[in-house]
Design an enzyme around this catalytic site. Structure first.
Site, PDB file in Angstrom:
ATOM      1  N   ARG A 203      -3.546   8.812  -5.054  1.00  0.00           N
ATOM      2  CA  ARG A 203      -4.193   7.962  -6.059  1.00  0.00           C
ATOM      3  C   ARG A 203      -4.187   8.674  -7.404  1.00  0.00           C
ATOM      4  O   ARG A 203      -4.478   9.865  -7.491  1.00  0.00           O
ATOM      5  CB  ARG A 203      -5.630   7.691  -5.657  1.00  0.00           C
ATOM      6  CG  ARG A 203      -6.349   6.691  -6.547  1.00  0.00           C
ATOM      7  CD  ARG A 203      -6.573   5.463  -5.771  1.00  0.00           C
ATOM      8  NE  ARG A 203      -7.228   4.390  -6.447  1.00  0.00           N
ATOM      9  CZ  ARG A 203      -8.120   3.600  -5.847  1.00  0.00           C
ATOM     10  NH1 ARG A 203      -8.490   3.828  -4.618  1.00  0.00           N
ATOM     11  NH2 ARG A 203      -8.622   2.570  -6.492  1.00  0.00           N
TER      12      ARG A 203
ATOM     13  N   LYS B  37       0.881  -1.175   0.000  1.00  0.00           N
ATOM     14  CA  LYS B  37       0.000   0.000   0.000  1.00  0.00           C
ATOM     15  C   LYS B  37       0.915   1.221   0.000  1.00  0.00           C
ATOM     16  O   LYS B  37       1.471   1.602   1.030  1.00  0.00           O
ATOM     17  CB  LYS B  37      -0.911   0.018   1.234  1.00  0.00           C
ATOM     18  CG  LYS B  37      -1.934   1.146   1.199  1.00  0.00           C
ATOM     19  CD  LYS B  37      -2.858   1.101   2.408  1.00  0.00           C
ATOM     20  CE  LYS B  37      -4.078   1.992   2.264  1.00  0.00           C
ATOM     21  NZ  LYS B  37      -3.790   3.399   2.052  1.00  0.00           N
TER      22      LYS B  37
ATOM     23  N   GLU C 187      -0.900   4.485  -8.000  1.00  0.00           N
ATOM     24  CA  GLU C 187      -0.547   5.420  -6.930  1.00  0.00           C
ATOM     25  C   GLU C 187       0.691   6.183  -7.384  1.00  0.00           C
ATOM     26  O   GLU C 187       1.680   5.573  -7.838  1.00  0.00           O
ATOM     27  CB  GLU C 187      -0.273   4.631  -5.642  1.00  0.00           C
ATOM     28  CG  GLU C 187      -0.041   5.470  -4.421  1.00  0.00           C
ATOM     29  CD  GLU C 187      -1.327   5.897  -3.674  1.00  0.00           C
ATOM     30  OE1 GLU C 187      -2.434   5.724  -4.221  1.00  0.00           O
ATOM     31  OE2 GLU C 187      -1.197   6.439  -2.572  1.00  0.00           O
TER      32      GLU C 187
ATOM     33  N   ARG D 123      -8.390  11.008  -6.796  1.00  0.00           N
ATOM     34  CA  ARG D 123      -9.386  10.180  -6.109  1.00  0.00           C
ATOM     35  C   ARG D 123     -10.771  10.794  -6.227  1.00  0.00           C
ATOM     36  O   ARG D 123     -11.773  10.112  -6.228  1.00  0.00           O
ATOM     37  CB  ARG D 123      -8.941  10.180  -4.650  1.00  0.00           C
ATOM     38  CG  ARG D 123      -9.684   9.324  -3.741  1.00  0.00           C
ATOM     39  CD  ARG D 123      -9.126   9.589  -2.363  1.00  0.00           C
ATOM     40  NE  ARG D 123      -9.675   8.660  -1.424  1.00  0.00           N
ATOM     41  CZ  ARG D 123     -10.922   8.710  -0.988  1.00  0.00           C
ATOM     42  NH1 ARG D 123     -11.740   9.648  -1.395  1.00  0.00           N
ATOM     43  NH2 ARG D 123     -11.355   7.808  -0.119  1.00  0.00           N
TER      44      ARG D 123
END
Ligand code: ATP
Length: 641
Positions: free
Chosen positions: A303, A298, A351, A319
Site C-alpha cells: 500500500r 486487488k 498500491e 500502510r
C-alpha cells in the site's frame, strides 16, 4: 468519581497553575489505571488527570498536554515522523544496574521471577538506601530525555543511551522507574489503548471548557456533550492523525472549533481504509443488494499513500504511516509524469506493485520485498514498481473523504494520467452480474493479482473511512474460496528447537493475535511444517536477538510450552485450512477454550505491520462464526461435513 480521596489529593497536590507537570503525578495515575480492570474507571482516571493538566497549563502552553498525551500512548511523535522507543532488555538491565548498584545477575534473576523489567527497576530503586531525596522529575524532562534516547544513533550510541537512562533512573521515586522502563521498552501495559486515551482527552477538554465558562449542565446534557466531544476528536484525528496539530488547536479553538481548523493535510498521512474478507461472490451480492458497486483488481504489492504538497514535494507513506520516500525514490521521481497540469496538491491511495518493464507483467509481492527499505538510489534499483491508483482523498486544497467513490474516482481519472509501467488506474468493472464478477476475478488472478476488492460506489456508504475495516469494502481473494476466508497476520511470540538436523535453529514457532483493548497477545497456534532449511535459518537469524529471559507479562500463554520466548515484534501472514477450538491456546478464549488454526501455512513476513497491527481476536471470532455458519448451511443442503 474513580479517584479515591487520598489519590485525588496525591495527584492534585503536586503542582500549581503554570508549574511544570510533575512526572510523579502521571506515574501515580498510571498505577491507578493499571490497578483496575474496569474500562470506564480507567477512562475516568485518565480524564481526571488530563483535566488537571489542561486547567493548570499556563495560557498559550499546549506542550504540557501534548507531552502528557504522547506519554499516555507511549509515543514521542506522530507515526510518520517515526521517533520510536523499544530499547532492548540488556541495555535496560545495564542501566538499572548502574543506577542502583545491583549486579546484572541479580537483576536478571529478579526479572525471571517477575517477568516485568519495569517492576524490577521500581523494586530495585525503592530498596536502595539514599542519603537525600533526588529533585522531582518533571513530565517534560522525562519526555525530552526519552526523545533524546530515541534519536541517539551512530557511534557509541549504546553507551550514550545507557548513560541517559541511568541518570533518569537515579532521579526516580515511587512508581516512576516502573513506567519509565516500560516506556523505554515500548509497552506501558496499563490496559489503556489509544482509543481510550482519545476519549479521555475529549472528556477532559469538554469538562475544562464547561468549568471555565462556569456552565451548569444536567446529567443528560453532560453525557451527550461528552459523547459528542469524543466523536469530534475521533473524527478529526482520523483525518489529521497528528497530536502535534490537533492538541494546540483543541486548546485554542475548543472542541467545537476543531473541525474547522484540523482537516486532512497533504504531508500528514491518514490511516488507510481496510476491507472485510468475504468467501464467495454470493456474499458480496447479499451485502451490496440493490446498491451500485464496483470490483477492482486487488493488486499484490504494498500500500502506498502518495502525497503532493502545493510546493511540489512528494511523500510516499506505508500502510502504517511510515515515510517510505527513501524506499521508493523512483516513485517520487516518476510521479510528476502521472499528473495533469491542473493537479497542484493531492493525497492518492494506491498500491505499489513490482513490474517487469520489458513484458509489462506484474510480479508477486515477493519480488517487491527484495527491495531495500532504506536509502535506495534510483540507479541501483533492480525491481521496478508501477503505481496503481484506486482512490483520491484530497485534491487542490479540498479533502474528498465525504464525496462518493464514484465522484472521487472521476476526479482521479480526470487529474492523473496513465504512464505505461509507471502509473495506471486500478482496473475495475462495474458489472453486477455474478458471471461477470467471476470472470473478472479469474482474470485478475491470471494478471498476477490476489483477487478483487469490491466497493460501494454511491451514497454516503461509499465515503472514505480512514482506519476502518469497513463493510463497504469487501475483499474477495482466490485463496479464500478454499480456506477460512482470509489469511491472518500473527505475531511470533515463541520458538521450539528443531530436531535432528535442525537442532541449531528453531523448528517450530508459537504465534499469537493481538487484542488492542487489553493490550494482550493471545496465543493461537504452533506452526512448524513447510519451512525450507534456508527459511528456518533466516527466521532464526531474525528471531534469535529477540529472545527474552522470561515471557513478557502481556502474553496470554494458555497451555503452550515453547522452548524460548521472543519480544513480540515479527509479524507473519499465515493461511489455515480451518479454525477449531482448543484448550491449549488463548485466542478469543471463552470458557477455557480458545480458537486455534488447523494446518497453518506460512505465507510471508509482513514487515509493513507492527505487532499491534496483527489480526484482532474479534476478526478471528468472526471468521470462526462464519465458518460454523457455512458448515451448518452445507449440512442443511445435504453437503455433509
Ligand atoms: P491483506 O492482509 O489482505 O494483505 P491488509 O490487512 O493489509 O491486507 P486489507 O484490508 O485486508 O488490508 O486489504 C486491503 C489491501 O489490499 C490494501 O491495504 C492494499 O494494500 C491492497 N490493495 C490492492 N489493490 C487494492 C485496491 N484496488 N483497493 C484497495 N486496496 C487494494
Amino acid at each position: 468519581a474513580a479517584l479515591s480521596r487520598k489519590n485525588d489529593v496525591d495527584i492534585k497536590g503536586g503542582w500549581k497553575t503554570g508549574d511544570p507537570v510533575p512526572y510523579a503525578a502521571l506515574a501515580k495515575t498510571f498505577a491507578l489505571i493499571e490497578a483496575t480492570t474496569k474500562r470506564l474507571e480507567k477512562t475516568a482516571l485518565l480524564t481526571s488527570f488530563l483535566y488537571l493538566v489542561i486547567q493548570r497549563s499556563a495560557d498559550g502552553d499546549s506542550n504540557s498536554l501534548l507531552q502528557t498525551v504522547y506519554l499516555c500512548i507511549n509515543r514521542l511523535s506522530p507515526d510518520y515522523v517515526g521517533v520510536e522507543l523499544g530499547i532492548g532488555e540488556s541495555l535496560l538491565i545495564k542501566a538499572i544496574g548502574e543506577s542502583t548498584g545491583r549486579s546484572i545477575a541479580t537483576i536478571k534473576a529478579d526479572l525471571k521471577k517477575e517477568g516485568d523489567l519495569g517492576l524490577v527497576a521500581m523494586n530495585s530503586k525503592n530498596s536502595q538506601k539514599t542519603l537525600f531525596k533526588p529533585k522531582p522529575l518533571t513530565l517534560s524532562f522525562v519526555f525530552s530525555n526519552l526523545r533524546e534516547i530515541a534519536l541517539t544513533s551512530g557511534h557509541s550510541s549504546q553507551a550514550k543511551k545507557v548513560s541517559i537512562i541511568t541518570k533518569l533512573l537515579a532521579a526516580c521515586q515511587g512508581h516512576e522507574a516502573k513506567y519509565i522502563v516500560r516506556s523505554l521498552e515500548g509497552k506501558l501495559r496499563i490496559g489503556n489503548a489509544e482509543r481510550s486515551v482519545v476519549v479521555a482527552l475529549a472528556h477532559a477538554a469538554v469538562l475544562a471548557e464547561k468549568d471555565k465558562a462556569g456552565k451548569k449542565w444536567s446529567k443528560d446534557k453532560l453525557t451527550s456533550r461528552l459523547e459528542e466531544g469524543a466523536n469530534i476528536i475521533k473524527s478529526v484525528y482520523s483525518e489529521l492523525p497528528s497530536y502535534d496539530e490537533v492538541i494546540p488547536a483543541l486548546l485554542k479553538h475548543g472542541v467545537e472549533g476543531l473541525r474547522d481548523h484540523c482537516k486532512l493535510t497533504p504531508g500528514v498521512p491518514l490511516k488507510p481504509m481496510l476491507a472485510k474478507p468475504t468467501k464467495a461472490i454470493g456474499e458480496v451480492l447479499d451485502r451490496f443488494e440493490n446498491k451500485r458497486f464496483t470490483s477492482e483488481y486487488k493488486y499484490d504489492g504494498e500500500r502506498a499513500q502518495v502525497h503532493m504538497l502545493p510546493d511540489g514535494t512528494v511523500g510516499v507513506f506505508s500502510r502504517n504511516s511510515e515515510d517510505m520516500s527513501k524506499k521508493y525514490p523512483d516513485l517520487v521521481e516518476q510521479l510528476p509524469n502521472c499528473i495533469k497540469e491542473s493537479t497542484k496538491s493531492f493525497v492518492l491511495d494506491a498500491e505499489a506493485v513490482a513490474i517487469d518493464r520489458t513484458t509489462g507483467k506484474l510480479m508477486p509481492f515477493q519480488e517487491l520485498s527484495r527491495r531495500k527499505r532504506k536509502d535506495v538510489k534510483v540507479e541501483d534499483i533492480q525491481v521496478r514498481v508501477c503505481l496503481f491508483g484506486f482512490d483520491l482523498l484530497y485534491l487542490n486544497g479540498e479533502p474528498l473523504l465525504k464525496k462518493s467513490l464514484q465522484e472521487r474516482r472521476e476526479l482521479l481519472r480526470k487529474h492523473f494520467q496513465t504512464v505505461p509501467g509507471e502509473f495506471d488506474f486500478a482496473k475495475s468493472s462495474d458489472s453486477e452480474s455474478v458471471d461477470d464478477i467471476q470472470t473478472f476475478l479469474e482474470q485478475s488472478v491470471k494478471d498476477g493479482c490476489e483477487g478483487l476488492m469490491v466497493k460501494m460506489l454511491e451514497t454516503d456508504a461509499s465515503f472514505y473511512e480512514p482506519s476502518r475495516r469497513s463493510i463497504n469494502w469487501l475483499k474477495l481473494k482466490k485463496d479464500y474460496l478454499a480456506g477460512v476466508g482470509d489469511s491472518l497476520d500473527l505475531v511470533v511470540v515463541g520458538g521450539y528447537y528443531g530436531k535432528g538436523k535442525r537442532t541449531n535453529v528453531y523448528g517450530a514457532f508459537l504465534l499469537a493475535c493481538y487484542d488492542s483493548d487489553s493490550e494482550e497477545f493471545q496465543t493461537i497456534c504452533k506452526i512448524g511444517t513447510g519451512f525450507s532449511e534456508e527459511a528456518l535459518q533466516s527466521h532464526y537469524d531474525v528471531l534469535k536477538p529477540l529472545e527474552l529471559s522470561k515471557v513478557r507479562g502481556d502474553i496470554k500463554i494458555g497451555g503452550a510450552k515453547p522452548d524460548v520466548w521472543f519480544e513480540p515484534q515479527i509479524v507473519w501472514e499465515v493461511l489455515t485450512a480451518d479454525l477449531s477450538l482448543s484448550p491449549v491456546y488463548t485466542a478469543c478464549a471463552r470458557a477455557e477454550r480458545g480458537i486455534s488454526l488447523r494446518f497453518p501455512r506460512f505465507v510471508r513476513i509482513r514487515d509493513d505491520k507492527g505487532a499491534d497491527d496483527a489480526t484482532a481476536p474479534e476478526q478471528i471470532a468472526e471468521m470462526y462464526e462464519s465458518q460454523a455458519l457455512a458448515q451448518s448451511k452445507g449440512k442443511k443442503k445435504g453437503g455433509g461435513d
